[in-house]
Write a protein that holds these residues in place. Structure first.
Motif, PDB file in Angstrom:
ATOM      1  N   ARG A  60      -6.594 -76.968 -69.963  1.00 18.02           N
ATOM      2  CA  ARG A  60      -5.327 -77.413 -70.557  1.00 18.02           C
ATOM      3  C   ARG A  60      -5.170 -76.853 -71.975  1.00 18.02           C
ATOM      4  NH1 ARG A  60      -5.201 -82.746 -68.863  1.00 18.02           N
ATOM      5  NH2 ARG A  60      -6.284 -83.435 -70.708  1.00 18.02           N
ATOM      6  N   ILE A  61      -6.229 -76.927 -72.750  1.00 20.15           N
ATOM      7  CA  ILE A  61      -6.179 -76.403 -74.125  1.00 20.15           C
ATOM      8  C   ILE A  61      -5.914 -74.897 -74.110  1.00 20.15           C
ATOM      9  CG2 ILE A  61      -7.644 -75.894 -76.123  1.00 20.15           C
ATOM     10  CD1 ILE A  61      -8.965 -78.663 -75.689  1.00 20.15           C
ATOM     11  N   LYS A 117      -4.571 -72.915 -71.787  1.00 18.70           N
ATOM     12  CA  LYS A 117      -3.227 -72.527 -71.346  1.00 18.70           C
ATOM     13  C   LYS A 117      -2.171 -72.898 -72.378  1.00 18.70           C
ATOM     14  CE  LYS A 117      -3.499 -74.292 -67.133  1.00 18.70           C
ATOM     15  NZ  LYS A 117      -3.494 -74.564 -65.669  1.00 18.70           N
ATOM     16  N   THR A 118      -2.367 -74.035 -73.024  1.00 17.27           N
ATOM     17  CA  THR A 118      -1.392 -74.410 -74.061  1.00 17.27           C
ATOM     18  C   THR A 118      -1.390 -73.386 -75.189  1.00 17.27           C
ATOM     19  OG1 THR A 118      -1.654 -76.753 -73.551  1.00 17.27           O
ATOM     20  CG2 THR A 118      -0.731 -76.196 -75.696  1.00 17.27           C
ATOM     21  N   VAL A 126       0.438 -70.304 -74.313  1.00 18.96           N
ATOM     22  CA  VAL A 126       1.902 -70.447 -74.440  1.00 18.96           C
ATOM     23  C   VAL A 126       2.349 -70.223 -75.877  1.00 18.96           C
ATOM     24  CG1 VAL A 126       3.824 -72.082 -74.384  1.00 18.96           C
ATOM     25  CG2 VAL A 126       2.185 -72.007 -72.490  1.00 18.96           C
ATOM     26  N   THR A 127       1.683 -70.914 -76.825  1.00 19.22           N
ATOM     27  CA  THR A 127       2.203 -70.896 -78.188  1.00 19.22           C
ATOM     28  C   THR A 127       1.731 -69.699 -79.002  1.00 19.22           C
ATOM     29  OG1 THR A 127       0.380 -72.363 -78.822  1.00 19.22           O
ATOM     30  CG2 THR A 127       2.490 -73.410 -78.341  1.00 19.22           C
ATOM     31  N   SER A 148       4.923 -64.289 -79.535  1.00 23.34           N
ATOM     32  CA  SER A 148       4.689 -65.360 -78.559  1.00 23.34           C
ATOM     33  C   SER A 148       5.957 -66.158 -78.265  1.00 23.34           C
ATOM     34  CB  SER A 148       3.593 -66.307 -79.067  1.00 23.34           C
ATOM     35  OG  SER A 148       2.378 -65.613 -79.220  1.00 23.34           O
ATOM     36  N   ALA A 184       7.636 -66.495 -74.614  1.00 24.55           N
ATOM     37  CA  ALA A 184       7.804 -67.829 -74.015  1.00 24.55           C
ATOM     38  C   ALA A 184       9.240 -68.019 -73.540  1.00 24.55           C
ATOM     39  CB  ALA A 184       7.427 -68.913 -75.030  1.00 24.55           C
ATOM     40  N   PRO A 200       2.120 -68.908 -69.336  1.00 25.02           N
ATOM     41  CA  PRO A 200       0.982 -68.843 -70.269  1.00 25.02           C
ATOM     42  C   PRO A 200       0.296 -67.495 -70.093  1.00 25.02           C
ATOM     43  CG  PRO A 200       0.900 -70.874 -68.953  1.00 25.02           C
ATOM     44  CD  PRO A 200       1.988 -70.014 -68.387  1.00 25.02           C
ATOM     45  N   GLU A 213       1.364 -71.654 -63.175  1.00 24.87           N
ATOM     46  CA  GLU A 213       0.812 -72.977 -62.855  1.00 24.87           C
ATOM     47  C   GLU A 213       0.832 -73.267 -61.358  1.00 24.87           C
ATOM     48  OE1 GLU A 213      -0.727 -74.550 -64.949  1.00 24.87           O
ATOM     49  OE2 GLU A 213      -0.948 -76.605 -64.254  1.00 24.87           O
ATOM     50  N   TYR A 267       8.126 -71.479 -66.671  1.00 17.86           N
ATOM     51  CA  TYR A 267       7.805 -72.905 -66.493  1.00 17.86           C
ATOM     52  C   TYR A 267       9.027 -73.793 -66.581  1.00 17.86           C
ATOM     53  CZ  TYR A 267       6.296 -71.335 -71.182  1.00 17.86           C
ATOM     54  OH  TYR A 267       6.172 -70.665 -72.365  1.00 17.86           O
ATOM     55  N   GLU A 322      10.435 -67.324 -83.154  1.00 18.17           N
ATOM     56  CA  GLU A 322       8.991 -67.450 -83.334  1.00 18.17           C
ATOM     57  C   GLU A 322       8.627 -68.702 -84.116  1.00 18.17           C
ATOM     58  OE1 GLU A 322       6.877 -65.500 -81.835  1.00 18.17           O
ATOM     59  OE2 GLU A 322       8.542 -64.335 -81.036  1.00 18.17           O
ATOM     60  N   PRO A 323       7.528 -69.337 -83.751  1.00 15.70           N
ATOM     61  CA  PRO A 323       6.984 -70.425 -84.570  1.00 15.70           C
ATOM     62  C   PRO A 323       6.603 -69.894 -85.951  1.00 15.70           C
ATOM     63  CG  PRO A 323       5.729 -70.152 -82.514  1.00 15.70           C
ATOM     64  CD  PRO A 323       6.695 -69.042 -82.578  1.00 15.70           C
ATOM     65  N   THR A 339      11.982 -74.272 -74.226  1.00 14.50           N
ATOM     66  CA  THR A 339      10.900 -73.404 -74.701  1.00 14.50           C
ATOM     67  C   THR A 339      10.688 -73.563 -76.200  1.00 14.50           C
ATOM     68  OG1 THR A 339      11.364 -71.801 -72.957  1.00 14.50           O
ATOM     69  CG2 THR A 339      10.090 -71.031 -74.846  1.00 14.50           C
ATOM     70  N   THR A 352       7.310 -74.741 -78.513  1.00 16.35           N
ATOM     71  CA  THR A 352       6.608 -73.965 -79.538  1.00 16.35           C
ATOM     72  C   THR A 352       6.910 -74.436 -80.959  1.00 16.35           C
ATOM     73  OG1 THR A 352       8.395 -72.335 -79.452  1.00 16.35           O
ATOM     74  CG2 THR A 352       6.435 -71.871 -78.139  1.00 16.35           C
ATOM     75  N   ALA A 357       1.520 -79.889 -78.520  1.00 18.55           N
ATOM     76  CA  ALA A 357       1.495 -79.187 -77.230  1.00 18.55           C
ATOM     77  C   ALA A 357       0.151 -79.374 -76.541  1.00 18.55           C
ATOM     78  CB  ALA A 357       1.780 -77.696 -77.444  1.00 18.55           C
ATOM     79  N   MET A 358      -0.912 -79.334 -77.327  1.00 18.37           N
ATOM     80  CA  MET A 358      -2.237 -79.475 -76.748  1.00 18.37           C
ATOM     81  C   MET A 358      -2.486 -80.910 -76.276  1.00 18.37           C
ATOM     82  SD  MET A 358      -5.797 -78.238 -78.491  1.00 18.37           S
ATOM     83  CE  MET A 358      -6.194 -79.687 -79.478  1.00 18.37           C
ATOM     84  N   HIS A 367       1.554 -84.039 -69.044  1.00 14.05           N
ATOM     85  CA  HIS A 367       1.315 -82.729 -69.663  1.00 14.05           C
ATOM     86  C   HIS A 367       1.690 -81.625 -68.682  1.00 14.05           C
ATOM     87  CE1 HIS A 367      -0.647 -79.427 -71.729  1.00 14.05           C
ATOM     88  NE2 HIS A 367      -1.033 -80.221 -72.707  1.00 14.05           N
ATOM     89  N   TYR A 368       2.397 -80.584 -69.181  1.00 17.17           N
ATOM     90  CA  TYR A 368       2.794 -79.518 -68.242  1.00 17.17           C
ATOM     91  C   TYR A 368       1.601 -78.808 -67.631  1.00 17.17           C
ATOM     92  CZ  TYR A 368       3.565 -77.950 -73.125  1.00 17.17           C
ATOM     93  OH  TYR A 368       3.497 -77.797 -74.484  1.00 17.17           O
ATOM     94  N   PHE A 369       0.423 -78.951 -68.208  1.00 14.07           N
ATOM     95  CA  PHE A 369      -0.774 -78.386 -67.586  1.00 14.07           C
ATOM     96  C   PHE A 369      -1.754 -79.500 -67.208  1.00 14.07           C
ATOM     97  CE2 PHE A 369       0.460 -74.788 -70.532  1.00 14.07           C
ATOM     98  CZ  PHE A 369       1.163 -74.119 -69.547  1.00 14.07           C
TER      99      PHE A 369
END
Lengths: 315, 315, 315, 315
Positions: free
Chosen positions: A234-235, A237-238, A241-242, A249, A253, A259, A273, A309, B95-96, B238, B242, B253-254, B308-310
């Motif tokens: 989970r960590i 893949k997250t 994504v980011t 990124s 996204a 991911p 997924e 997703y 972007e973040p 999305t 992010t 997210a995590m 959680h999405y994952f």
């Protein structure tokens, strides 16, 4: 943005390769590591493996290339398994940066700790957490071989030596972190492991197998064996994504929505997924360090096969 | 990280509220807008609406509060509908940032354009794209009322005036962007619309209704009416992943893994893909500007209800 | 700001020492180089040599200490004599930075080249220009001994080894510059010379002799021998004005107004144009790395003896 | 770097003008304030006034132009006289920045306070200290007229209105400072005074008269009247040395070595300690905002007349 009617995976791959090839002239082979400059900018390959084990491939899918930054995801799995959550995330954060993969600025202005494990500084710090093992790189290779399902995966010795000799910017980051007591070992030790990890030689099939393990929550869909703990998957893949596509990124996204993690060797690995793993390869890179061709293959597949997703359900 | 056995939504909410209340003393009510300082740090409320229309709620779920940065998501929908993709993303990136929500630095050092529409500078630039309408704020309110399913939603006039009078840092950003020709109108015009958008008064039920529309791909699950185009929903969700929780987006997210957006009024709105919308509210904020209580409610619900999405499938 | 009536140099020194001692408790001995931590924070010494050769001194004026950053001025003379103006200033600029002496940020955000030769990165780049000599450090020592008028000046071997072992931040800068092709040699070679230069052991008398040579336009006032070319002296003294006291240079220029250079070993060397050289020493440092006591000695002498370059003439 | 034999001031000026004219094609007239774009890039003028009152001039010395940033020195005198040392330096520092004159970055990353009064942000903060006067701009004009020795000096109304209308970047800085409680008044009030100060219309003769007052320690050499307090003159000249030529101050100090201040109107004013005041004018600017022609005139005069503060004595 139009949604095509139902299409087979074979046909989608075929079209994606043709689409992606038209963009190859926009890219350039990485030159900052001398050994990488030998890459052929016209190469393009893809491998897609579904959860039920069907393998699709096209182009230069059997070409070996160095894994480069894609190893950052395995390095993170390795460090979380070896040193644990608390140790790793005392060294490195989980936030996207908005800066380039090799930026140093935030180490001085924002926080001493690298912002996440997907940038170079963060991966070096993550690698430094695994030094108490007797043979850190040997153990890393064992994990890599299991995740990719190929016993014969090897280090590309000449790329490793080339990176080690020329990686002055990474060296600069490592010493800055050592100066701030962030590394768990001497800078040169952490760098050596980092350069080795980046220099592992893989194919798109290797990475697609690894990707489908992540897509299947850490369990090898062929054998049913759990290779990675659920919370670690989970960590990882997250963070893919980011932060998986450098400072592109956010755009990835939005446009692709899978991911993924890219490397300057030309590979991109992506986990859809509960459905499939995909890896694409092309040595010609865009300005941010992502493979132009691999990016476009994934963009096309995401749109035609509805892999985003947040693709939604309606047509 | 333990996965509890099956649990009802009612029970999960009940436990989440009790869990979250224990963290309230860690937070502080926002004071940089004078009117916000009146918030009660002990308040906590939640509303959850499933795709099939069932409504769950607890605590101060009917308390009105100002929407603040959660309006940035509606502003983006509004601008994409009004001015189109090309115009909006010529003004702002995707972007973040890794910087705080009100940071100015990147406007000078990285790129003239704000990095994304979820930070203040980006939302001001996005708002400036809607000025060709006859009554921009009126049209924005129409959209907001439709998305939230309540005709009686109003502007909180005193918060609006308070923000307008005291928002010097936002003013600074706006003039810097005007200086760089990024705004589509005069800074004060864009700011006025921005301050109004932030000052709309909502409840957790309003935001949960809006969230379930996003979860349902832009279609109101009650009426089957499409309120937001599919491609716009994808972009908004999305960016919520992010960039939705300021410079704590990566950690959220995590740990929680739901597309969400928070506001300094104390609200957080979250869309669980194809399943439900959730909104939580609590005026006590952490150092990054996210509601301490609402964050913890969502964290608990995500873990117990596997949102959680994952999250994966196995227990 | 009051101007005392005429006062003798002896009396001024006596008063300056008493004044400066009251500030010593505000300072702290440098600890980032382990060997420096042995310094005695209560020590204070001064030596003043006029152009006509009269020597005044007080306190711990004979105490040996490492020259540290004061060597940056000799390094610049050495590089300009050895490699020439064009070479040196193709590697390093002449602008003040406004950042701390060991800041890395500007190397990435502003310009690849260090902004001036008085900060660590600039001095390392400057040192790298002298590598074509057979024995760079030997030649540097010859120059240092001539400028200070003492044949017996030596390297402090244990400080040198301590700096070399612990200087990770300097190492980080050097590798970043090597990565950007700014160094004329390998990072470790430039660093080794830099660490040696910083570790030369001197007294206030040595530095006062060097300072009076600069004050006398590069000519030893005792012998009439020219030791440094006129144009080099001008450059060095100008950089001492704008950048000699780290990011406290502006305040020192305003309050003291003498071209000066400080080092974290506790020394400050100052050249009063056409009149005298002064050196003061005290291991207790302020937050910017300048000796608290030496700073105050110079401040007091400047005011009572009217040494500011813009002191004016009227009382 | 060669030192010519004795030369008369007339001849030096004549040669300096010819030398400087050859560089004019390298410059460009400022365009960011619309009214400034009307300047004639071929103009060049100079006026030099010695302490004994002799006036030398050449070229377009009688051309009126707006004082622009040169007013920052008068603004500082004005604020120190009006509000005092403690107040002014609680708002603004005295350190050089290494950044461009209109940079915002350091306000966020280094310190909330502008680093010195010679950059735009610093001058706006300085101006804000004078608002308790009944007619701040009127009083400022009185001071300016006295310093320049001309009663008929006026505001250029159209430049003032043009700056006020277009000065968005300055507005951005002012609001950021208001947000951080650094201004003593509302941003728009401080900006209005700042824009007026910058728009005062002067000639090289005006500025040369002002410069000789500074060179003479604040006393008008013609009348013997003290116009500026000794301690204020010292502060102003020191800041001219370290920060007077934007982010080219270090290079100017090295090559020319006269306390000076430039403005984007094309003027540079320079005070040769105890000897003379010089002003030069030419609208063509270099990339840092300094007049190409005026810079070269001063460079030539400094070399031939030995005006550098560290010129030394020997030939």
């Amino acid at each position: 943005r139009k949604c095509p009617s139902v299409i087979s995976i074979e046909q989608a791959i075929d079209e994606a390769m043709r689409y992606a090839r038209t963009f190859l002239p926009e890219g350039k082979v990485a030159t900052y590591i001398p050994e990488l400059a030998h890459g052929d900018p016209d190469q393009l390959g893809v491998c897609l493996i579904t959860k039920d084990g069907t393998v699709y491939h096209d182009g230069d899918w059997r070409q070996e290339f160095t894994i480069q930054s894609i190893s950052k995801t395995i390095c993170l799995i390795f460090a979380l398994q070896t040193a644990g959550y608390e140790k790793v995330f005392s060294k490195v954060g989980v936030e996207p940066t908005g800066d380039a993969f090799n930026s140093i600025v935030k180490l001085e202005t924002k926080t001493l700790h690298p912002l996440n494990p997907m940038i170079n500084a963060g991966a070096i710090a993550t690698a430094s957490c695994c030094m108490e093992l007797e043979d850190p790189f040997g153990s890393f290779m064992d994990l890599t071989r299991r995740l990719c399902g190929r016993e014969s995966i090897q280090l590309n010795e000449s790329v490793y030596l080339s990176e080690k000799k020329s990686g002055m910017r990474n060296r600069s980051m490592a010493y800055l972190m050592q100066s701030d007591n962030i590394l768990e070992c001497d800078a040169e030790l952490a760098l050596d492991l980092y350069f080795r990890m980046c220099s592992v030689s893989v194919t798109t099939e290797d990475l697609a197998r690894y990707a489908v393990v992540l897509a299947n929550d850490g369990v090898d869909p062929a054998t049913g064996e759990r290779l990675v703990e659920n919370w670690i998957v989970r960590i990882v893949k997250t963070l893919m994504v980011t932060c998986g596509m450098y400072d592109g990124s956010g755009e990835f996204a939005m446009k692709v929505g899978i991911p993924a993690k890219s490397g300057v060797g030309g590979g991109i690995m992506a986990s859809v997924e509960d459905r499939m793993g995909i890896a694409a390869f092309g040595p010609a890179l865009d300005a941010k360090g992502n493979s132009v061709g691999a990016y476009r293959v994934l963009e096309y597949l995401s749109q035609t096969l509805r892999l985003h997703y947040f693709a939604g359900k309606d047509l």
